[in-house]
Write a protein that holds these residues in place. Structure first.
Motif, mmCIF file in Angstrom:
data_model
loop_
_atom_site.group_PDB
_atom_site.id
_atom_site.type_symbol
_atom_site.label_atom_id
_atom_site.label_comp_id
_atom_site.label_asym_id
_atom_site.label_seq_id
_atom_site.Cartn_x
_atom_site.Cartn_y
_atom_site.Cartn_z
ATOM 1 N N VAL A 46 0.811 -1.215 0.000
ATOM 2 C CA VAL A 46 0.000 0.000 0.000
ATOM 3 C C VAL A 46 0.848 1.272 0.000
ATOM 4 O O VAL A 46 0.305 2.366 -0.019
ATOM 5 N N SER A 47 2.149 1.139 0.041
ATOM 6 C CA SER A 47 3.026 2.312 0.208
ATOM 7 C C SER A 47 3.564 2.857 -1.103
ATOM 8 O O SER A 47 4.445 3.713 -1.100
ATOM 9 N N GLY A 48 3.095 2.347 -2.215
ATOM 10 C CA GLY A 48 3.524 2.907 -3.495
ATOM 11 C C GLY A 48 4.905 2.482 -3.927
ATOM 12 O O GLY A 48 5.557 3.195 -4.693
ATOM 13 N N HIS A 49 5.373 1.347 -3.430
ATOM 14 C CA HIS A 49 6.675 0.866 -3.869
ATOM 15 C C HIS A 49 6.594 0.348 -5.297
ATOM 16 O O HIS A 49 5.527 -0.076 -5.768
ATOM 17 N N ILE A 50 7.723 0.352 -5.970
ATOM 18 C CA ILE A 50 7.798 -0.110 -7.358
ATOM 19 C C ILE A 50 8.844 -1.211 -7.451
ATOM 20 O O ILE A 50 9.594 -1.463 -6.503
ATOM 21 N N THR A 51 8.897 -1.863 -8.617
ATOM 22 C CA THR A 51 9.888 -2.917 -8.792
ATOM 23 C C THR A 51 11.280 -2.310 -8.943
ATOM 24 O O THR A 51 11.441 -1.118 -9.242
ATOM 25 N N LEU A 52 12.291 -3.159 -8.786
ATOM 26 C CA LEU A 52 13.672 -2.688 -8.893
ATOM 27 C C LEU A 52 13.949 -2.121 -10.282
ATOM 28 O O LEU A 52 14.527 -1.036 -10.411
ATOM 29 N N ASN A 53 13.550 -2.834 -11.329
ATOM 30 C CA ASN A 53 13.838 -2.354 -12.680
ATOM 31 C C ASN A 53 13.107 -1.052 -12.994
ATOM 32 O O ASN A 53 13.659 -0.171 -13.665
ATOM 33 N N HIS A 54 11.873 -0.915 -12.516
ATOM 34 C CA HIS A 54 11.156 0.358 -12.677
ATOM 35 C C HIS A 54 11.948 1.481 -12.017
ATOM 36 O O HIS A 54 12.145 2.560 -12.594
ATOM 37 N N CYS A 55 12.426 1.226 -10.826
ATOM 38 C CA CYS A 55 13.184 2.246 -10.108
ATOM 39 C C CYS A 55 14.481 2.587 -10.838
ATOM 40 O O CYS A 55 14.838 3.761 -10.989
ATOM 41 N N LYS A 56 15.194 1.558 -11.300
ATOM 42 C CA LYS A 56 16.457 1.800 -11.987
ATOM 43 C C LYS A 56 16.258 2.660 -13.233
ATOM 44 O O LYS A 56 17.062 3.545 -13.541
ATOM 45 N N LEU A 57 15.177 2.398 -13.966
ATOM 46 C CA LEU A 57 14.925 3.136 -15.200
ATOM 47 C C LEU A 57 14.656 4.618 -14.961
ATOM 48 O O LEU A 57 14.996 5.455 -15.807
ATOM 49 N N THR A 58 14.041 4.951 -13.849
ATOM 50 C CA THR A 58 13.519 6.301 -13.663
ATOM 51 C C THR A 58 14.202 7.085 -12.547
ATOM 52 O O THR A 58 13.885 8.263 -12.351
ATOM 53 N N CYS A 59 15.131 6.473 -11.837
ATOM 54 C CA CYS A 59 15.749 7.140 -10.686
ATOM 55 C C CYS A 59 17.088 7.750 -11.065
ATOM 56 O O CYS A 59 17.856 7.169 -11.834
ATOM 57 N N GLY A 60 17.375 8.892 -10.519
ATOM 58 C CA GLY A 60 18.641 9.553 -10.798
ATOM 59 C C GLY A 60 18.586 10.353 -12.076
ATOM 60 O O GLY A 60 17.691 10.198 -12.917
ATOM 61 N N GLN A 61 19.578 11.191 -12.265
ATOM 62 C CA GLN A 61 19.584 12.085 -13.422
ATOM 63 C C GLN A 61 19.643 11.329 -14.740
ATOM 64 O O GLN A 61 19.065 11.752 -15.745
ATOM 65 N N TYR A 62 20.350 10.189 -14.745
ATOM 66 C CA TYR A 62 20.578 9.468 -15.995
ATOM 67 C C TYR A 62 19.919 8.092 -16.024
ATOM 68 O O TYR A 62 20.102 7.361 -17.004
ATOM 69 N N GLY A 63 19.147 7.741 -14.997
ATOM 70 C CA GLY A 63 18.578 6.405 -14.961
ATOM 71 C C GLY A 63 19.686 5.379 -15.019
ATOM 72 O O GLY A 63 20.638 5.425 -14.226
ATOM 73 N N VAL A 64 19.578 4.437 -15.970
ATOM 74 C CA VAL A 64 20.658 3.461 -16.170
ATOM 75 C C VAL A 64 21.192 3.557 -17.604
ATOM 76 O O VAL A 64 21.622 2.577 -18.199
ATOM 77 N N ILE A 65 21.173 4.757 -18.170
ATOM 78 C CA ILE A 65 21.738 4.965 -19.499
ATOM 79 C C ILE A 65 23.259 4.909 -19.403
ATOM 80 O O ILE A 65 23.870 5.534 -18.533
ATOM 81 N N TRP A 66 23.869 4.148 -20.323
ATOM 82 C CA TRP A 66 25.333 4.044 -20.376
ATOM 83 C C TRP A 66 25.774 4.056 -21.831
ATOM 84 O O TRP A 66 25.245 3.311 -22.627
ATOM 85 N N PRO A 67 26.753 4.886 -22.188
ATOM 86 C CA PRO A 67 27.413 5.890 -21.362
ATOM 87 C C PRO A 67 26.520 7.104 -21.105
ATOM 88 O O PRO A 67 25.543 7.333 -21.821
ATOM 89 N N GLN A 68 26.892 7.834 -20.095
ATOM 90 C CA GLN A 68 26.124 8.995 -19.656
ATOM 91 C C GLN A 68 25.931 9.984 -20.804
ATOM 92 O O GLN A 68 26.884 10.412 -21.432
ATOM 93 N N PRO A 69 24.686 10.354 -21.111
ATOM 94 C CA PRO A 69 24.438 11.311 -22.194
ATOM 95 C C PRO A 69 24.714 12.750 -21.762
ATOM 96 O O PRO A 69 24.816 13.046 -20.570
ATOM 97 N N LYS A 70 24.795 13.635 -22.752
ATOM 98 C CA LYS A 70 25.056 15.044 -22.459
ATOM 99 C C LYS A 70 23.901 15.675 -21.704
ATOM 100 O O LYS A 70 24.079 16.278 -20.653
ATOM 101 N N LEU A 71 22.696 15.563 -22.255
ATOM 102 C CA LEU A 71 21.511 16.158 -21.645
ATOM 103 C C LEU A 71 20.387 15.140 -21.667
ATOM 104 O O LEU A 71 20.118 14.524 -22.710
ATOM 105 N N VAL A 72 19.707 14.965 -20.528
ATOM 106 C CA VAL A 72 18.625 13.993 -20.483
ATOM 107 C C VAL A 72 17.610 14.403 -19.428
ATOM 108 O O VAL A 72 17.964 14.937 -18.368
#
Length: 614
Positions: A46-72
């Protein structure tokens, strides 16, 4: 009241006979927006938790994009879909369109590989949520304005990627000047997608904006296939991994004094005498296939014919054919007196028929590697004692009045290099391309410009990163490629293969060392200014194969090659630490694609960002 999800978990106490189970995980994740980390919690449903992969995709400035892009910019939500619901439309011209279609096919194949039960590039996505996700559509809209179909030093590899979702369709718009930029955009798009275990489907970030371009033009991996043979399949696997990291140059050190595994229709006896076995050869068709395989993945295949040293086995046929010795000191002992490692061998500069054979050889090399935008001449580790103890060479030096001191031999070496350059130019239809040369005696401090024209040659630096020669090369106008062995030699840190102890360039170069090796910072330190950035073409990690073959290939290259890729694509101003979470995920991604990349940390660390620290 307990949620249906939590009740299901409480009831799941009977052991299952199946090999796996499909139940919701008791764990959930939330993104800590302040530090960009995915934090793990006991999921109460009930606390709004998400799956690990969902979190990895959307968390942080760059998500899990590699290599780090210029602007995202990344959205926080995801859409669920099946890979069968991916369609595309392309705007392009000529051969670019066929390359794009192949690239889209690779993109779809990579999506399928995200599924844990993927077999031979395809998977069946089924589960209780199938009806909920099967209607969602993914549309690729790819627009390429230019017609370039082969990579050059001036190729524009930039791209923009915009992901939007409207009325059950997620549209990914990729725009680029070149096919190569569009291909990079497709690669980034695959990194906005992950598997959702709960729904047995894929998930894609519902909105994103990426504006990206590489910091350096040349981003390479060297593979030595002479000391040990590597199958075509293993080379293709290396190109697949390079594409996943936006590396763009496969430097093929295909021959050496140990073996000559390249079969040439025009000189078949080279491989007959030079291959380890009749099966361990590369045919012209093999090479052409690798060149195309690389092009579709945004990679140039750079051939290296290392000379005048590093030649030997394979050249014995010439004497038996009445041409005299084209190579001297071949397999000569004691090897320590005539070369840097066994077996020895150097070209016989006294035999004019050498250039007749090289003329034939270069014609076929250029044909099968075509189109080329550069050629690697090798040119390192010449042993003057080999020449100076060979009667045929010393008599020629005396008869021509050249003298026999070191400068006299360097002069004749430079004459050989100029003739080789002319032969390559002739073989390339008269079109001159830049030649690449390793740092060597010809590039030593004080006289490099006496032997090598900076307008015609690029210097590949394999000395240490604090070598003052680097500053001199830049100040004299040379373009350079960094491969300094104290950071970017990936064969270092293992047991010695002659004698005992550790090999010559130990210690092992961890991914952190690879990541933090900055050509920009090195050049600034050694020149005391920042006026030479345009002369730094980029860099390359080298895997010399004295102690590697295809059984150890993947683990030696990856994920350290990924660390190299971010350094060369992004040239980050930070050290390795902010990149660690994304690299751990990139390693997982490579494994999903069939690359046996080395482990960096326990899987627990991947699920608990920031808790594996020193």
């Amino acid at each position: 009241m307990a949620s249906p999800r939590s009740i299901l978990l409480l009831l799941a106490v009977v052991p299952l006979a199946t090999a796996y189970f499909r139940l919701p995980s008791p764990w959930g994740w939330k993104c800590n927006r302040e530090n960009g980390r995915c934090e793990k919690f006991d999921d109460d449903g009930v606390s709004g938790h998400i799956t690990l992969n969902h979190c990895k995709l959307t968390c942080g400035q760059y998500g899990v994009i590699w290599p780090q892009p210029k602007l995202v910019t990344l959205g926080n939500e995801v859409n669920y879909f099946l890979p069968t619901n991916v369609s595309n439309k392309i705007t392009c011209q000529g051969e670019v369109c066929s390359l794009l279609q192949e690239g889209i096919g690779l993109f779809k194949g990579n999506l399928n590989r995200y599924h844990p039960e993927c077999t031979n590039g395809s998977a069946s996505f089924k589960g209780p949520w199938e009806k909920d996700v099967k209607e969602h559509q993914i549309l690729l809209d790819i627009r390429v304005t230019g017609g370039e179909t082969s990579l050059g030093f001036d190729t524009d590899e930039s791209y923009t990627l915009t992901v939007t979702t409207l009325e059950g369709t997620t549209t990914a718009l990729i725009t680029a000047v070149s096919f190569f930029g569009a291909r990079h955009g497709l690669e980034t798009l695959t990194q906005l997608v992950e598997y959702d275990e709960l729904r047995d489907s894929l998930q894609i970030v519902n909105s994103a904006s990426v504006n990206d371009a590489p910091a350096f033009k040349y981003r390479g991996i060297l593979l030595d296939t002479s000391r040990n043979f590597f199958s075509i399949k293993s080379i293709e696997r290396t190109l697949d991994a390079m594409a996943a990291n936006k590396l763009n140059t496969f430097h093929w050190h295909i021959t050496d004094s140990h073996s000559y595994p390249l079969y040439l229709d025009s000189l078949p006896k080279m491989a007959w005498w030079g291959a380890y076995t009749a099966r361990q050869v590369y045919t012209p068709a093999d090479v052409r296939a690798i060149v195309h395989y690389g092009r579709v993945r945004g990679i140039r295949v750079l051939p290296e014919f290392d000379a005048p040293a590093h030649v030997g086995n394979g050249w014995q046929w010439a004497e038996k054919a009445g041409l005299g010795k084209l190579a001297v000191c071949v397999n000569r002992e004691p090897w320590q007196s005539y070369c840097v490692e066994p077996p020895c061998g150097q070209f016989n500069l006294a035999n004019p028929k050498l250039y007749d054979v090289l003329d034939i050889m270069y014609q076929e090399w250029i044909d099968i590697f075509s189109p080329i935008d550069s050629f690697h001449y090798g040119g390192d580790e010449v042993n003057l004692n080999c020449w100076n103890t060979t009667d045929e060479v010393t008599q020629w030096m005396d008869a021509e009045g050249f003298g026999r001191d070191a400068d006299a031999y360097y002069k004749q070496w430079s004459v050989f290099q100029e003739k080789s350059r002319q032969l390559v130019t002739k073989a390339n239809g008269g079109k001159e391309v830049p030649g690449i040369i390793w740092t060597s005696h010809l590039t030593e401090a004080g006289h490099v410009d006496k032997y090598l024209d900076p307008a015609k040659y690029i210097i590949q630096i394999w000395t240490k990163g604090d070598d003052p020669l680097i500053g001199e090369l830049l100040q004299k106008g040379y373009r350079v490629i960094f491969s300094n062995y104290d950071a970017w030699y990936l064969d270092c840190g293992f047991g010695a293969w002659v004698g005992e102890g550790n090999n010559w360039c130990s210690p092992y170069k961890g991914w952190q060392t690879v990541y933090d090796n900055s050509p920009t910072n090195i050049s600034r330190t050694l020149t005391a200014n920042n006026n030479y950035g345009n002369q730094i073409l980029g860099g390359e990690a080298a895997l010399w194969s004295e102690q590697a073959d295809e059984e150890s290939l993947d683990a030696r290259l990856w994920p350290r090659g990924s660390a190299l890729a971010e350094r060369l694509w992004t040239n980050p101003t930070t050290n390795w630490e902010p990149a660690e979470f994304r690299l751990i995920h990139q390693r997982q991604r490579l494994v999903n694609r069939g690359i046996q990349a080395d482990r960096i940390q326990p899987q627990w660390c991947h699920q608990n960002d920031g808790l594996c620290y020193l």
